[in-house]
Design a protein around this motif. Structure first.
Motif, short mmCIF file in Angstrom:
data_model
loop_
_atom_site.label_atom_id
_atom_site.label_comp_id
_atom_site.label_asym_id
_atom_site.label_seq_id
_atom_site.Cartn_x
_atom_site.Cartn_y
_atom_site.Cartn_z
N VAL A 37 0.84 -1.20 0.00
CA VAL A 37 0.00 0.00 0.00
C VAL A 37 0.88 1.25 0.00
O VAL A 37 0.61 2.21 -0.74
CB VAL A 37 -0.96 -0.02 1.21
CG1 VAL A 37 -1.63 1.33 1.38
CG2 VAL A 37 -1.99 -1.11 1.03
N LEU A 38 1.93 1.26 0.81
CA LEU A 38 2.82 2.42 0.84
C LEU A 38 3.52 2.62 -0.50
O LEU A 38 3.69 3.76 -0.95
CB LEU A 38 3.85 2.27 1.96
CG LEU A 38 3.30 2.38 3.38
CD1 LEU A 38 4.40 2.11 4.39
CD2 LEU A 38 2.69 3.75 3.61
N LEU A 39 3.93 1.53 -1.13
CA LEU A 39 4.56 1.62 -2.44
C LEU A 39 3.59 2.18 -3.48
O LEU A 39 3.96 3.06 -4.27
CB LEU A 39 5.09 0.26 -2.88
CG LEU A 39 5.78 0.21 -4.23
CD1 LEU A 39 7.07 1.04 -4.19
CD2 LEU A 39 6.08 -1.21 -4.63
N ALA A 40 2.36 1.71 -3.47
CA ALA A 40 1.36 2.21 -4.42
C ALA A 40 1.08 3.69 -4.20
O ALA A 40 0.98 4.46 -5.16
CB ALA A 40 0.09 1.38 -4.30
N CYS A 41 0.96 4.09 -2.94
CA CYS A 41 0.70 5.51 -2.64
C CYS A 41 1.88 6.38 -3.05
O CYS A 41 1.68 7.46 -3.62
CB CYS A 41 0.41 5.69 -1.16
SG CYS A 41 -1.18 5.02 -0.67
N SER A 42 3.09 5.92 -2.78
CA SER A 42 4.25 6.72 -3.14
C SER A 42 4.39 6.82 -4.66
O SER A 42 4.76 7.88 -5.18
CB SER A 42 5.52 6.15 -2.52
OG SER A 42 5.77 4.85 -3.01
N LEU A 43 4.10 5.76 -5.38
CA LEU A 43 4.15 5.83 -6.84
C LEU A 43 3.09 6.79 -7.38
O LEU A 43 3.35 7.52 -8.34
CB LEU A 43 3.96 4.44 -7.45
CG LEU A 43 5.15 3.50 -7.35
CD1 LEU A 43 4.80 2.13 -7.92
CD2 LEU A 43 6.37 4.07 -8.05
N GLY A 44 1.93 6.81 -6.77
CA GLY A 44 0.90 7.75 -7.19
C GLY A 44 1.30 9.19 -6.95
O GLY A 44 1.07 10.07 -7.78
N ILE A 45 1.91 9.45 -5.80
CA ILE A 45 2.34 10.81 -5.47
C ILE A 45 3.47 11.25 -6.41
O ILE A 45 3.46 12.37 -6.92
CB ILE A 45 2.78 10.88 -4.00
CG1 ILE A 45 1.56 10.72 -3.09
CG2 ILE A 45 3.50 12.19 -3.71
CD1 ILE A 45 1.91 10.54 -1.64
N ILE A 46 4.43 10.35 -6.64
CA ILE A 46 5.54 10.68 -7.55
C ILE A 46 5.01 10.93 -8.96
O ILE A 46 5.45 11.86 -9.65
CB ILE A 46 6.59 9.56 -7.53
CG1 ILE A 46 7.31 9.56 -6.19
CG2 ILE A 46 7.58 9.71 -8.67
CD1 ILE A 46 8.21 8.36 -5.97
N ASN A 47 4.05 10.13 -9.40
CA ASN A 47 3.48 10.32 -10.73
C ASN A 47 2.77 11.67 -10.83
O ASN A 47 2.88 12.36 -11.85
CB ASN A 47 2.52 9.18 -11.04
CG ASN A 47 2.13 9.14 -12.50
OD1 ASN A 47 2.78 9.73 -13.34
ND2 ASN A 47 1.04 8.45 -12.77
N ALA A 48 2.03 12.05 -9.80
CA ALA A 48 1.32 13.34 -9.82
C ALA A 48 2.31 14.50 -9.84
O ALA A 48 2.11 15.47 -10.57
CB ALA A 48 0.41 13.44 -8.61
N LEU A 49 3.37 14.40 -9.04
CA LEU A 49 4.39 15.46 -9.04
C LEU A 49 5.09 15.56 -10.39
O LEU A 49 5.36 16.65 -10.89
CB LEU A 49 5.41 15.20 -7.93
CG LEU A 49 4.90 15.36 -6.51
CD1 LEU A 49 5.97 14.93 -5.52
CD2 LEU A 49 4.49 16.78 -6.24
N TRP A 50 5.38 14.40 -11.01
CA TRP A 50 6.03 14.41 -12.31
C TRP A 50 5.12 15.03 -13.37
O TRP A 50 5.57 15.78 -14.24
CB TRP A 50 6.41 12.98 -12.70
CG TRP A 50 6.92 12.88 -14.10
CD1 TRP A 50 8.16 13.22 -14.54
CD2 TRP A 50 6.19 12.44 -15.24
NE1 TRP A 50 8.24 13.00 -15.89
CE2 TRP A 50 7.05 12.52 -16.34
CE3 TRP A 50 4.90 11.97 -15.42
CZ2 TRP A 50 6.64 12.16 -17.62
CZ3 TRP A 50 4.50 11.61 -16.69
CH2 TRP A 50 5.38 11.71 -17.77
N LEU A 51 3.83 14.71 -13.29
CA LEU A 51 2.88 15.27 -14.25
C LEU A 51 2.79 16.78 -14.12
O LEU A 51 2.78 17.51 -15.12
CB LEU A 51 1.51 14.63 -14.04
CG LEU A 51 0.42 15.01 -15.04
CD1 LEU A 51 0.78 14.52 -16.43
CD2 LEU A 51 -0.91 14.43 -14.60
#
Length: 38
Positions: free
Chosen positions: A10-24
Motif C-alpha cells: 500500500v505504501l509503495l502504491a501511494c508513493s508511486l501515485g504521489i511521484i506520478n502526480a508530481l512528475w505530471l
C-alpha cells in the motif's frame, strides 16, 4: 506476517501515485511558455 507485505504494498502504491502526480505537474509546468508580466 502477511500484513507487513500488505502495508509495504500500500505504501509503495501511494508513493508511486504521489511521484506520478508530481512528475505530471512538473512536466506540464515545463511545457507552458513563460508569461511576460509587463
Amino acid at each position: 506476517m502477511w500484513y507487513f507485505a500488505w502495508i509495504l504494498g500500500v505504501l509503495l502504491a501511494c508513493s508511486l501515485g504521489i511521484i506520478n502526480a508530481l512528475w505530471l505537474e512538473a512536466s506540464n509546468a515545463l511545457d507552458e511558455e513563460p508569461v511576460d508580466e509587463r
